[in-house]
Design a protein around this motif. Sequence first.
Motif, mmCIF file in Angstrom:
data_model
loop_
_atom_site.group_PDB
_atom_site.id
_atom_site.type_symbol
_atom_site.label_atom_id
_atom_site.label_comp_id
_atom_site.label_asym_id
_atom_site.label_seq_id
_atom_site.Cartn_x
_atom_site.Cartn_y
_atom_site.Cartn_z
ATOM 1 N N ARG A 1 -15.061 -94.144 -78.996
ATOM 2 C CA ARG A 1 -15.370 -93.029 -79.496
ATOM 3 C C ARG A 1 -16.543 -93.262 -79.753
ATOM 4 O O ARG A 1 -17.026 -92.054 -79.711
ATOM 5 N N GLN A 2 -17.547 -94.380 -79.091
ATOM 6 C CA GLN A 2 -18.997 -94.358 -78.794
ATOM 7 C C GLN A 2 -19.669 -93.718 -77.340
ATOM 8 O O GLN A 2 -19.900 -93.114 -77.229
ATOM 9 N N LYS A 3 -18.006 -93.511 -76.889
ATOM 10 C CA LYS A 3 -18.075 -92.474 -75.407
ATOM 11 C C LYS A 3 -18.105 -91.285 -75.868
ATOM 12 O O LYS A 3 -18.299 -90.362 -74.509
ATOM 13 N N LYS B 1 -11.491 -101.472 -78.731
ATOM 14 C CA LYS B 1 -11.716 -100.754 -77.801
ATOM 15 C C LYS B 1 -11.183 -99.595 -78.472
ATOM 16 O O LYS B 1 -11.958 -98.687 -77.722
ATOM 17 N N ALA B 2 -11.083 -99.122 -79.797
ATOM 18 C CA ALA B 2 -11.156 -98.091 -80.193
ATOM 19 C C ALA B 2 -12.226 -97.405 -80.542
ATOM 20 O O ALA B 2 -12.897 -96.725 -80.103
ATOM 21 N N LYS B 3 -13.082 -98.435 -80.994
ATOM 22 C CA LYS B 3 -14.712 -98.181 -80.796
ATOM 23 C C LYS B 3 -15.464 -97.693 -79.493
ATOM 24 O O LYS B 3 -15.943 -96.992 -79.846
ATOM 25 N N GLN B 4 -15.240 -98.375 -79.224
ATOM 26 C CA GLN B 4 -15.973 -98.465 -77.648
ATOM 27 C C GLN B 4 -15.457 -97.120 -77.220
ATOM 28 O O GLN B 4 -16.757 -96.622 -76.494
ATOM 29 N N THR C 1 -16.150 -92.004 -88.280
ATOM 30 C CA THR C 1 -15.403 -90.564 -87.137
ATOM 31 C C THR C 1 -16.039 -89.079 -86.776
ATOM 32 O O THR C 1 -15.886 -88.605 -86.145
ATOM 33 N N SER C 2 -16.824 -89.091 -88.194
ATOM 34 C CA SER C 2 -16.711 -87.710 -88.260
ATOM 35 C C SER C 2 -17.846 -87.654 -90.024
ATOM 36 O O SER C 2 -17.833 -88.905 -90.723
ATOM 37 N N SER C 3 -18.533 -86.840 -89.741
ATOM 38 C CA SER C 3 -19.806 -86.726 -91.142
ATOM 39 C C SER C 3 -20.393 -85.398 -91.607
ATOM 40 O O SER C 3 -20.535 -84.061 -90.563
ATOM 41 N N CYS C 4 -20.423 -85.769 -92.380
ATOM 42 C CA CYS C 4 -21.625 -84.278 -92.352
ATOM 43 C C CYS C 4 -22.082 -84.569 -93.962
ATOM 44 O O CYS C 4 -21.864 -85.249 -94.765
ATOM 45 N N SER C 5 -23.844 -84.168 -93.388
ATOM 46 C CA SER C 5 -24.178 -85.036 -94.807
ATOM 47 C C SER C 5 -24.470 -83.955 -95.792
ATOM 48 O O SER C 5 -24.851 -83.906 -96.955
#
Length: 180
Positions: A10-12, A5-8, A42-46
């Motif tokens: 988050r994807q929205k 549920k958390a994944k669903q 949940t977050s990212s930076c290259s």
Amino acid sequence: MDFSKAKQSRQKVIDLSKKGSIDDAIVPLVDKINSSSSYFTTSSCSGRICVFQEKNGVQKKGCEWLYVTHSYGSNQELESCMSKITGDAFFKFEPFILHVQCSAIQNARVMHEAAIASGFRNSGISIGKRGKIMLAIRSTHGLEVPLSKEGRLLINTEYLHHITELANEKMKENFKRIDR
């Protein structure tokens, strides 16, 4: 909330970063992770090279970005942004960072081991009060240099080129680690 549920949920969510999108250099990695049933980002930076100046003594929130790239720094563009400095400004290289929610501790361990083996030795796993398992993938090869004090430049063009070269070398190593 259980993992699926958390994944669903988050994807929205829309990207709340200042940039508003995932950095091009890591889209394939983020897509691969998010396609797994055991993980989601949940977050990212290259990684980025930036010049920013403080506003009201605050360095992170509310600062003014004068230059930012998620690739290699350009001497010409960095020289140009120096004329915009009016306060306390800083040059900064920040390496790749990725936060991943994991379905189980054993999944987190597998990804953590891969991160360490790839050179992201400052990575770690945290477990929240309700059992949420988060993995932070990161390294320590950053760089931060003050450029000005109260609008007065503290460096010359030669030194700016030197720190740009250092940051570009760090970015090159950063991309190698991401590829691994």
